[in-house]
Design an enzyme around this catalytic site. Structure first.
Site, short mmCIF file in Angstrom:
data_model
loop_
_atom_site.label_atom_id
_atom_site.label_comp_id
_atom_site.label_asym_id
_atom_site.label_seq_id
_atom_site.Cartn_x
_atom_site.Cartn_y
_atom_site.Cartn_z
N ASP A 246 0.85 -1.19 0.00
CA ASP A 246 0.00 0.00 0.00
C ASP A 246 0.89 1.25 0.00
O ASP A 246 1.86 1.33 0.77
CB ASP A 246 -0.89 -0.01 1.25
CG ASP A 246 -1.93 1.11 1.19
OD1 ASP A 246 -2.99 0.90 0.58
OD2 ASP A 246 -1.66 2.18 1.76
N GLU A 289 -5.04 2.31 -3.96
CA GLU A 289 -3.58 2.34 -3.96
C GLU A 289 -2.98 1.06 -3.36
O GLU A 289 -1.82 1.01 -2.98
CB GLU A 289 -3.06 3.56 -3.20
CG GLU A 289 -3.33 3.55 -1.70
CD GLU A 289 -4.66 4.21 -1.34
OE1 GLU A 289 -4.77 4.70 -0.20
OE2 GLU A 289 -5.57 4.22 -2.19
#
Length: 370
Positions: A246, A289
């Site tokens: 992430d 993301e």
């Protein structure tokens, strides 16, 4: 007649297209074999009833000319119903087509010297067969080069060297080259249509399994890979690793520079993933993301080594975006699959390890515990 522009198959799809063409060979050969076994007996009966033969020997010659096509058609149907998955269908279909044209060409040669209606009847049959087999080709004009070439070369050689007189009314012979031209056009158009259909299908499948922004596989695609790797690991008693990755403080990038710059960051990140990972490793955009990496045949040490390599590749150098160079970092959670675990369970442990990496200061990889 206009033919559309040829669209080549991309190299990465060639193997799939080959399998598609073999499948097409099965379908075309099955249909053509049925047509042969239905119509050849009918034409044989018509020959015997509508056309008078001078002797029985001529009748037997016609039967013998038809026999190879009948044998090949029966062979095709038997293999098809045995559900033999081998690559026999294409060469057998090619041979069946060749035998059908060869049958009519042989009968044409047999009756060429006649000055009557039987030659016209045979010529019409040859013309019809030339056009019909064009619809049962897999590779278009390439197949027809053999299917037409061998029998018609033999016919031309016979006409040239036999010394037989030219028919009094040769106009019907012009139908043969005309039929060849029509057959080539039909076969070429069908082949190009097969290519277009295949490419459209592949593009649709690719778009369904690919993230539009990054070009990476999407979550659906990775779930398929995870299931396959889980099954393989269970079978071979091996381990694989799942890495949940992430971007750190990605929301701040969007807030300060806008979503277009955020998209640039994600695109650059995808490139760094693909440039860093080994050949067998896979990565997909899991959502937003967040990315999931699948590492086959992994140990704790090798999985953590991959995670560190990816983390360093993201951290340096800065990301060159339209807003300037941006410092971007990545946090990762690493979980090694256990034999008793489901896919969801190993992903959950990787996700918890990712949460720990965020809590411990970001820009790091953390190995999942119990």
């Amino acid at each position: 007649m206009m033919m559309s522009k040829h669209v080549p198959i991309p190299p990465e799809w060639q193997a799939d297209f080959l399998l598609k063409q073999f499948s097409l060979s099965h379908r075309l050969g099955y249909s053509l074999s049925g047509v042969v076994l239905v119509f050849l007996p009918i034409f044989t009966i018509l020959d015997a009833t509508l056309v008078s033969y001078a002797d029985g020997e001529l009748i037997w010659k016609h039967i013998l000319f038809r026999l190879p096509a009948v044998i090949l058609a029966i062979t095709f149907l038997l293999l098809h119903h045995k559900k033999d998955p081998g690559f026999w269908a294409y060469p057998l279909l090619l041979t069946l087509n060749l035998s059908i044209v060869g049958m009519m060409a042989a009968m044409f040669v047999l009756h060429y010297s006649e000055q009557g209606g039987h030659l016209l009847y045979i010529t019409q049959g040859l013309t019809l067969v030339i056009i019909t087999v064009a619809t049962a080709t897999v590779y278009g004009a390439r197949d027809l080069a053999l299917i037409y070439g061998l029998p018609l070369t033999a016919v031309i050689a016979f006409i040239v060297f036999s010394g037989s007189p030219f028919p009094d009314n040769p106009i019907h012979l012009a139908f043969i080259p005309a039929a060849i031209g029509i057959g080539v056009v039909i076969a070429t158009m069908l082949y190009q249509e097969h290519q277009r259909t295949f490419i459209a299908s592949q593009q649709l499948e690719h778009s369904a399994l690919t993230d539009a922004l990054t070009g990476l596989p999407n979550r659906r695609s990775m779930q398929t890979d995870l299931q396959a790797e889980w099954s393989r690991a269970k079978r071979d008693e091996q381990c694989f690793a799942v890495l949940m990755a992430d971007l750190d403080r990605f929301k701040a990038v969007n807030d300060q520079h806008g979503h277009e710059v955020g998209d640039e960051v994600l695109t650059i990140l995808a490139t760094r993933f693909t440039n860093t990972l080994r050949g067998g490793d896979r990565v997909a955009r899991w959502g937003g993301e967040e990315f999931l990496l699948l590492i086959p045949n992994a140990t704790e040490e090798s999985a953590m080594a991959v995670a560190e390599k990816v983390r360093r590749a993201v951290a340096e150098p800065p990301f060159a975006t339209s807003a300037g160079n941006l410092a971007v970092t990545l946090s990762l959670g690493v979980a090694l699959h256990r034999q008793t675990e489901s896919i969801d369970e190993v992903i959950s442990r990787a996700d918890k390890a990712l949460y720990r990496a965020k809590q411990e200061g970001r820009n790091r990889a953390v190995l999942a515990g119990d």
